[in-house]
Design a protein around this motif. Structure first.
Motif, PDB file in Angstrom:
ATOM      1  N   VAL A 266      15.334   7.107  50.080  1.00 20.74           N
ATOM      2  CA  VAL A 266      15.513   6.650  48.698  1.00 20.74           C
ATOM      3  C   VAL A 266      14.343   5.729  48.387  1.00 20.74           C
ATOM      4  O   VAL A 266      13.909   4.955  49.250  1.00 20.74           O
ATOM      5  CB  VAL A 266      16.835   5.882  48.486  1.00 20.74           C
ATOM      6  CG1 VAL A 266      18.009   6.826  48.355  1.00 20.74           C
ATOM      7  CG2 VAL A 266      17.091   4.881  49.583  1.00 20.74           C
ATOM      8  N   GLN A 267      13.854   5.825  47.183  1.00 20.61           N
ATOM      9  CA  GLN A 267      12.687   5.024  46.812  1.00 20.61           C
ATOM     10  C   GLN A 267      12.904   4.428  45.428  1.00 20.61           C
ATOM     11  O   GLN A 267      13.420   5.106  44.536  1.00 20.61           O
ATOM     12  CB  GLN A 267      11.453   5.926  46.820  1.00 20.61           C
ATOM     13  CG  GLN A 267      10.148   5.180  46.650  1.00 20.61           C
ATOM     14  CD  GLN A 267       8.987   6.018  47.140  1.00 20.61           C
ATOM     15  OE1 GLN A 267       8.925   6.392  48.305  1.00 20.61           O
ATOM     16  NE2 GLN A 267       8.054   6.323  46.258  1.00 20.61           N
ATOM     17  N   ALA A 268      12.520   3.175  45.274  1.00 20.56           N
ATOM     18  CA  ALA A 268      12.730   2.525  43.974  1.00 20.56           C
ATOM     19  C   ALA A 268      11.606   1.552  43.661  1.00 20.56           C
ATOM     20  O   ALA A 268      10.976   0.984  44.559  1.00 20.56           O
ATOM     21  CB  ALA A 268      14.062   1.769  43.980  1.00 20.56           C
ATOM     22  N   LYS A 269      11.364   1.403  42.343  1.00 14.97           N
ATOM     23  CA  LYS A 269      10.474   0.354  41.835  1.00 14.97           C
ATOM     24  C   LYS A 269      11.302  -0.455  40.859  1.00 14.97           C
ATOM     25  O   LYS A 269      11.879   0.107  39.919  1.00 14.97           O
ATOM     26  CB  LYS A 269       9.281   0.962  41.103  1.00 14.97           C
ATOM     27  CG  LYS A 269       8.403   1.792  41.990  1.00 14.97           C
ATOM     28  CD  LYS A 269       7.236   2.407  41.230  1.00 14.97           C
ATOM     29  CE  LYS A 269       6.488   3.363  42.134  1.00 14.97           C
ATOM     30  NZ  LYS A 269       5.361   4.011  41.462  1.00 14.97           N
ATOM     31  N   LEU A 270      11.375  -1.761  41.097  1.00 17.22           N
ATOM     32  CA  LEU A 270      12.242  -2.623  40.296  1.00 17.22           C
ATOM     33  C   LEU A 270      11.419  -3.764  39.731  1.00 17.22           C
ATOM     34  O   LEU A 270      10.479  -4.228  40.371  1.00 17.22           O
ATOM     35  CB  LEU A 270      13.339  -3.219  41.184  1.00 17.22           C
ATOM     36  CG  LEU A 270      14.078  -2.220  42.062  1.00 17.22           C
ATOM     37  CD1 LEU A 270      14.894  -2.920  43.118  1.00 17.22           C
ATOM     38  CD2 LEU A 270      14.963  -1.331  41.208  1.00 17.22           C
ATOM     39  N   GLN A 271      11.835  -4.197  38.549  1.00 23.04           N
ATOM     40  CA  GLN A 271      11.108  -5.322  37.950  1.00 23.04           C
ATOM     41  C   GLN A 271      12.076  -6.445  37.594  1.00 23.04           C
ATOM     42  O   GLN A 271      13.157  -6.195  37.061  1.00 23.04           O
ATOM     43  CB  GLN A 271      10.379  -4.864  36.684  1.00 23.04           C
ATOM     44  CG  GLN A 271       9.508  -5.968  36.101  1.00 23.04           C
ATOM     45  CD  GLN A 271       8.592  -5.472  35.013  1.00 23.04           C
ATOM     46  OE1 GLN A 271       8.968  -4.607  34.227  1.00 23.04           O
ATOM     47  NE2 GLN A 271       7.391  -6.019  34.941  1.00 23.04           N
ATOM     48  N   LYS A 272      11.650  -7.663  37.902  1.00 23.27           N
ATOM     49  CA  LYS A 272      12.403  -8.810  37.382  1.00 23.27           C
ATOM     50  C   LYS A 272      11.997  -8.949  35.919  1.00 23.27           C
ATOM     51  O   LYS A 272      10.794  -9.029  35.617  1.00 23.27           O
ATOM     52  CB  LYS A 272      12.015 -10.059  38.180  1.00 23.27           C
ATOM     53  CG  LYS A 272      12.662 -11.338  37.699  1.00 23.27           C
ATOM     54  CD  LYS A 272      12.475 -12.393  38.776  1.00 23.27           C
ATOM     55  CE  LYS A 272      12.889 -13.766  38.312  1.00 23.27           C
ATOM     56  NZ  LYS A 272      12.840 -14.739  39.411  1.00 23.27           N
ATOM     57  N   PRO A 273      12.944  -8.954  34.988  1.00 23.08           N
ATOM     58  CA  PRO A 273      12.558  -8.975  33.578  1.00 23.08           C
ATOM     59  C   PRO A 273      11.588 -10.116  33.284  1.00 23.08           C
ATOM     60  O   PRO A 273      11.767 -11.231  33.792  1.00 23.08           O
ATOM     61  CB  PRO A 273      13.889  -9.171  32.854  1.00 23.08           C
ATOM     62  CG  PRO A 273      14.905  -8.663  33.797  1.00 23.08           C
ATOM     63  CD  PRO A 273      14.388  -8.956  35.178  1.00 23.08           C
ATOM     64  N   PRO A 274      10.540  -9.844  32.495  1.00 28.92           N
ATOM     65  CA  PRO A 274       9.505 -10.850  32.245  1.00 28.92           C
ATOM     66  C   PRO A 274      10.060 -12.180  31.742  1.00 28.92           C
ATOM     67  O   PRO A 274       9.521 -13.230  32.051  1.00 28.92           O
ATOM     68  CB  PRO A 274       8.610 -10.186  31.197  1.00 28.92           C
ATOM     69  CG  PRO A 274       8.803  -8.727  31.436  1.00 28.92           C
ATOM     70  CD  PRO A 274      10.210  -8.548  31.911  1.00 28.92           C
TER      71      PRO A 274
END
Ligand code: SAM
Length: 280
Positions: A266-274
């Motif tokens: 499983v692969q993911a790219k996640l962002q902490k909201p700006p």
């Protein structure tokens, strides 16, 4: 038999139906489950077991992870601010992900952390270890010790590959809460781990299953196999924006050992909201 980790591209597809043979294998695993006493002991000894793993295998087990820049182009970065970007490689092992990056001179300063003191020592003894570019130290991601060397809201990019699977499922939430806190608003978490019904899950024999999708290997290290739905719920509960999340199908190839097997990750790219700063 253990498999050295490496991967090459094959077309991506979703997880298909389990074959009848694979269903039987999974069913058989339920015939003998690890006792509660044993499961608690494995949790208590987790750090010791990873240390023994690195004592036995030193730097020989995992191959350098040369796929990271291809899969995670965010590592290449666009220089938007002066100075080096700060990267945290969580569960760095002996540095198979970080050293290829340092060789590319991507204008990163890397904090490389692992549970195992022995792994950290092996990172520090690598000829590419240069204190102006990397700082390696021992830490348990499931505890507040992660904030002892790195303040909250300070990291541009976190990488974590094949690490969450080694952690008890009860600690998944705390792990992601900690990672979220460490990231700068707008910061990115790049994640890869074992996918549900990966061949490594199917080949566990009775006596290895601890809980649903959670197993112990012969050497006492543990491994969880993830489905994307549970990860999605976990990431969202912590506040991450999910940029990508999917199964990736790869092959583990070791020509010397004559191994060529399909894998599910499983692969993911996640962002902490700006706009999301965590109170310090
Ligand atoms: C399968 S290895 C992967 C190592 C490395 N990420 C790689 O891909 O080569 C899992 C790593 O997670 C580390 N680990 C396990 N539990 C951890 C924890 N609670 N905090 C930090 N690291 C942990 C282990 O020591 C081990 O080095």
């Amino acid at each position: 038999m253990e498999f050295l980790e490496d991967s090459i591209d094959v077309p991506v597809s979703e997880i298909g139906e389990l074959s009848p043979e694979d269903k039987v294998k999974l069913e058989k695993q339920n015939s003998r489950i690890v006792s509660e006493f044993q499961a608690n002991k494995l949790e208590k000894d987790a750090m010791k077991n990873w240390d023994l793993f690195y004592k036995r295998n030193e730097t020989r087990f995992f191959k350098d992870r040369h796929w990271t820049v291809r899969e995670f182009q965010e590592l290449l970065g666009v220089q938007e601010k002066p100075g080096r970007r700060k990267m945290l490689e969580m569960g760095c092992g002996v540095g198979n992900l970080v050293f290829p990056l340092l060789e590319m001179d991507l204008n990163l300063f890397v904090f490389a952390c692992d549970f195992s003191r022995r792994a950290v020592e092996l990172v520090k003894s690598n000829p590419l270890y240069d204190e102006s570019k990397i700082q390696a130290y021992q830490v348990d991601i499931t505890t507040d010790d992660v904030f002892s060397k790195i303040p909250q809201n300070s990291i541009d990019i976190i990488t974590m590959v094949f690490v969450l699977s080694a952690i008890h499922p009860d600690n998944f939430l705390k792990t992601f809460e900690n990672l979220f806190s460490l990231l700068l608003p707008g910061g990115i978490l790049l994640f890869r781990d074992y996918g549900l019904y990966d061949m490594a899950q199917l080949r566990f024999k009775p006596g290895c299953k601890i809980a649903d999708n959670f197993y112990v290997r012969q050497d006492g290290t543990r491994s969880y196999y993830f489905c994307t739905e549970e990860l999605k719920a976990l990431f969202q509960s912590v506040g991450f924006e999910i940029l990508t999340l999917s199964y990736v199908h790869r092959r583990t190839v070791n020509k010397k050992e004559g191994i060529d097997v399909p894998r599910i990750f499983v692969q993911a790219k996640l962002q902490k909201p700006p706009a999301a700063a965590v109170e310090v």
